[in-house]
Design an enzyme around this catalytic site. Structure first.
Site, mmCIF file in Angstrom:
data_model
loop_
_atom_site.group_PDB
_atom_site.id
_atom_site.type_symbol
_atom_site.label_atom_id
_atom_site.label_comp_id
_atom_site.label_asym_id
_atom_site.label_seq_id
_atom_site.Cartn_x
_atom_site.Cartn_y
_atom_site.Cartn_z
ATOM 1 C CD GLU A 1 -1.097 -6.653 -5.874
ATOM 2 O OE1 GLU A 1 -1.212 -5.419 -5.996
ATOM 3 O OE2 GLU A 1 -0.517 -7.195 -4.920
ATOM 4 C CE LYS B 1 -2.583 7.820 5.293
ATOM 5 N NZ LYS B 1 -3.680 6.869 4.974
ATOM 6 C CG PHE C 1 -6.779 -2.993 2.844
ATOM 7 C CD1 PHE C 1 -7.244 -4.265 3.189
ATOM 8 C CD2 PHE C 1 -6.431 -2.767 1.520
ATOM 9 C CE1 PHE C 1 -7.351 -5.273 2.229
ATOM 10 C CE2 PHE C 1 -6.531 -3.765 0.563
ATOM 11 C CZ PHE C 1 -6.999 -5.014 0.924
ATOM 12 C CB CYS D 1 2.130 -8.240 -0.340
ATOM 13 S SG CYS D 1 3.067 -8.662 1.111
ATOM 14 C CB SER E 1 -1.455 -0.205 -4.758
ATOM 15 O OG SER E 1 -1.569 1.195 -4.656
ATOM 16 C CD GLU F 1 -7.475 5.647 2.768
ATOM 17 O OE1 GLU F 1 -6.409 5.343 3.339
ATOM 18 O OE2 GLU F 1 -7.547 5.877 1.543
HETATM 19 P P1 NAD Z 1 -2.971 1.680 -1.360
HETATM 20 O O1 NAD Z 1 -1.775 1.965 -2.172
HETATM 21 O O2 NAD Z 1 -4.296 1.986 -1.925
HETATM 22 O O3 NAD Z 1 -2.908 2.473 0.041
HETATM 23 C C1 NAD Z 1 -1.759 2.424 0.876
HETATM 24 C C2 NAD Z 1 -1.623 3.752 1.627
HETATM 25 O O4 NAD Z 1 -1.406 4.810 0.687
HETATM 26 C C3 NAD Z 1 -2.853 4.132 2.446
HETATM 27 O O5 NAD Z 1 -2.439 4.631 3.684
HETATM 28 C C4 NAD Z 1 -3.527 5.204 1.595
HETATM 29 O O6 NAD Z 1 -4.178 6.180 2.360
HETATM 30 C C5 NAD Z 1 -2.356 5.845 0.867
HETATM 31 N N1 NAD Z 1 -2.745 6.317 -0.480
HETATM 32 C C6 NAD Z 1 -3.671 5.771 -1.308
HETATM 33 N N2 NAD Z 1 -3.727 6.456 -2.473
HETATM 34 C C7 NAD Z 1 -2.813 7.450 -2.378
HETATM 35 C C8 NAD Z 1 -2.389 8.480 -3.271
HETATM 36 N N3 NAD Z 1 -2.919 8.613 -4.472
HETATM 37 N N4 NAD Z 1 -1.424 9.323 -2.837
HETATM 38 C C9 NAD Z 1 -0.872 9.191 -1.619
HETATM 39 N N5 NAD Z 1 -1.230 8.229 -0.740
HETATM 40 C C10 NAD Z 1 -2.187 7.370 -1.110
HETATM 41 O O7 NAD Z 1 -2.862 0.129 -0.936
HETATM 42 P P2 NAD Z 1 -3.952 -0.783 -0.225
HETATM 43 O O8 NAD Z 1 -5.051 -1.077 -1.192
HETATM 44 O O9 NAD Z 1 -4.288 -0.239 1.105
HETATM 45 O O10 NAD Z 1 -3.086 -2.130 0.023
HETATM 46 C C11 NAD Z 1 -3.003 -3.176 -0.911
HETATM 47 C C12 NAD Z 1 -1.723 -3.092 -1.719
HETATM 48 O O11 NAD Z 1 -0.602 -3.120 -0.845
HETATM 49 C C13 NAD Z 1 -1.537 -4.289 -2.651
HETATM 50 O O12 NAD Z 1 -1.053 -3.823 -3.887
HETATM 51 C C14 NAD Z 1 -0.489 -5.143 -1.953
HETATM 52 O O13 NAD Z 1 0.288 -5.970 -2.802
HETATM 53 C C15 NAD Z 1 0.349 -4.094 -1.318
HETATM 54 N N6 NAD Z 1 1.103 -4.633 -0.187
HETATM 55 C C16 NAD Z 1 2.442 -4.807 -0.364
HETATM 56 C C17 NAD Z 1 3.192 -5.357 0.667
HETATM 57 C C18 NAD Z 1 4.676 -5.545 0.502
HETATM 58 O O14 NAD Z 1 5.328 -5.805 1.483
HETATM 59 N N7 NAD Z 1 5.217 -5.427 -0.686
HETATM 60 C C19 NAD Z 1 2.584 -5.723 1.872
HETATM 61 C C20 NAD Z 1 1.197 -5.515 2.006
HETATM 62 C C21 NAD Z 1 0.464 -4.963 0.962
#
Ligand code: NAD
Length: 497
Positions: A382, A174, A150, A282, A227, A177
């Site tokens: 985090e 994708k 997000f 991040c 994450s 959401e």
């Molecule tokens: P998230 O992991 O909750 O969601 C990311 C994506 O995964 C979304 O599209 C979501 O629909 C999907 N998803 C969520 N749960 C899932 C599951 N159980 N199975 C399959 N798909 C699933 O992450 P978020 O809260 O949207 O973003 C924040 C996180 O992203 C933080 O931990 C941040 O550090 C990380 N991030 C990392 C970087 C990097 O470059 N390392 C960059 C930006 C954000």
């Protein structure tokens, strides 16, 4: 009912026929701004099929034509920069300045994608044996897929599909959401730039839809950002299904402060890098490591942090916006409370934060802890909120050991006036992005963006040449050239790497 978010399949925007919907909200007031469909299996299948069919023509499209689509796309993104930033702000709550930065970082990657011919050049060695030359061809994979978080709804999708598509692949995106509207606008502009139907698809949903994409055999490669637990899951499941996977995960980024640093510069940078974008980056600094006497600046830091105020996306004076959801706010407040219970000193407490006209927003104010040890939950997890914790150590060696013992390795920085200290830090620290007298630098498209250890699963990073390698195969050709007319010119043996 508020507007449904469309799917983008085979070059057309269409409404989903699903019965499962989620709400997209404005984090500053929690009002529902759109309804998100969880795409059905038939819709996902249609998107993948369309991408598979489009690959045949698109992969044979001359490289300069593919590059020209990117040039037109870059022009359109720049033309609509303000408007795109508005969409980003509305669904993430980011300030306008932050939202514009998000879009701009994406535009820079599209500029890089317009340079695709020079990024996909092969290599040649003449006379590997007598009259035999050897050279490599760089070719696209097929259908690639992106699953995005997000916090950067423009930049992160733009890390992925422009480079993948410029290489000759087709793509299924994708988006998160929680923030699907920016992705839809990005797709509209991509179509307007002349991308043929089927080259890009946008589908919506959560875990169920991701699972479908992870298991479909037509998808060759998955780029994921999000994450840690989900990154691990995607990496494990994707590779188990024999796909190429790069999964960028979470972070706990440390800034090391040496006693010979400039205190004003340290304080200024720490405030911006920790609470900017509500800490939902991040690359945010979430741990300040004070070496020796530099700990005397902690009180100055607290004084600078206290007056920093969040505000709504349309407030030009706001330093940062709300957290993305009520659940995210509850989680961050829970961790702040746990920090207090575990004995850390809460020097600035943002738990009780209100923003005038937006009583229902997901607000958390700047929060600063000192006296933190590495066993506390606020160090171990985090937080992804505007929370900075301070740890005190006696030496640079101890600071390096602390950073290298942390499971994550996304970014770090050091503030010092000693060249020797900076050199030692950059050389020994096991972290992908290193800032010296700057907070963690935003990654640039011509360098790799490199999380290490628990911040990344896979073997090729985003951006630049490594990203192009992720989205392509290399084919090595060994050729013996005849001047004998009977053998008609060329005899090749081809080895796939
Ligand atoms: P998230 O992991 O909750 O969601 C990311 C994506 O995964 C979304 O599209 C979501 O629909 C999907 N998803 C969520 N749960 C899932 C599951 N159980 N199975 C399959 N798909 C699933 O992450 P978020 O809260 O949207 O973003 C924040 C996180 O992203 C933080 O931990 C941040 O550090 C990380 N991030 C990392 C970087 C990097 O470059 N390392 C960059 C930006 C954000």
């Amino acid at each position: 009912m508020t507007q449904p978010v469309p799917l983008f399949i085979d070059g057309k925007f269409c409404d989903s026929s699903t019965s499962e919907w989620m709400e997209v909200t404005n984090p500053a007031n929690n009002q529902v701004i759109a309804q998100l469909p969880c795409a059905t299996e038939a819709e996902l299948q249609r998107a993948i099929q369309s991408a598979s069919s489009a690959f045949a023509n698109w992969s044979e499209t001359p490289v300069s034509e593919r590059a020209r689509v990117m040039l037109r796309y870059q022009h359109l993104l720049k033309k609509h920069h303000e408007e795109l930033a508005y969409v980003v702000s509305k669904e993430t709550g980011k300030t306008q300045v932050d939202a514009k930065g998000d879009v701009w970082r994406g535009i820079e990657v599209v500029e890089q994608a317009a340079n695709i011919a020079s990024l996909t050049m092969g290599e040649t060695v003449e006379n590997v044996a007598s009259d035999i030359d050897c050279y490599s061809l760089v070719q696209p994979l097929g259908v690639c897929c992106g699953i995005t978080p997000f916090n950067f709804p423009a930049m992160i999708p733009l890390w992925m599909f422009p480079l993948a598509i410029a290489c000759g692949n087709t793509f299924v995106l994708k988006p998160s959401e929680q923030v699907p509207l920016t992705a839809v606008r990005l797709a509209e502009l991509f179509k307007e730039a002349g991308a043929p139907d089927g080259v890009l698809q946008v589908v919506h949903g959560g875990k169920e839809q991701v699972d479908y994409l992870l298991s479909d055999s037509n998808i060759r490669a998955i780029s994921f950002v999000g994450s840690v637990p989900v990154a691990r899951y995607i990496y494990q499941k994707g590779t188990q299904n024999l796909k190429r996977v790069q999964a960028f995960a979470g972070a706990k980024n440390h800034m090391v402060i040496m006693p010979d640093a400039n205190p004003d510069q340290v304080v200024d940078n720490l405030v911006g890098a920790s609470v900017g974008a509500a800490g939902q980056r991040c690359m945010a600094i979430s741990v300040a490591v004070f070496v020796g006497d530099s700990n005397q600046w902690i009180s100055k830091l607290a004084k600078a942090m206290k007056p920093v105020k969040p505000g709504a996306w349309n407030d030009k004076k706001a330093a940062f916006g709300p957290l993305i959801s009520q659940a995210a706010r509850e989680r961050v407040l829970g961790l702040i409370e746990q920090g207090k219970q575990e004995g850390a000193n809460c020097l600035v407490d943002g738990s009780d934060c209100e923003v005038g006209d937006y009583p229902d927003g997901n607000w958390v104010g700047p929060t600063l802890f000192s006296g933190v040890d590495t066993k506390m939950a606020i160090y171990q997890q985090e937080i992804f909120g505007p929370v900075l914790i301070c740890i005190e150590v006696d030496s640079l060696d101890e600071a390096i050991e602390l950073v290298n013992d942390n499971p994550y390795g996304n970014g770090t920085s050091i503030f010092t006036s000693s060249g020797a200290a900076a050199r030692k830090y950059q050389h020994r620290v096991q972290v992908g992005q290193v800032g010296i007298n700057v907070p963690i630098p935003v990654p640039l498209p011509f360098f790799s963006f490199t999380g290490w250890r628990g911040s990344f699963y896979g073997d090729l990073h985003a951006y630049g040449k490594q990203a192009v390698r992720f989205y392509t195969e290399t084919k090595t050709v060994t050729a013996k050239w005849f001047d004998d007319p009977v053998s008609s010119g060329i005899n090749m043996s081809i080895h796939l790497k």
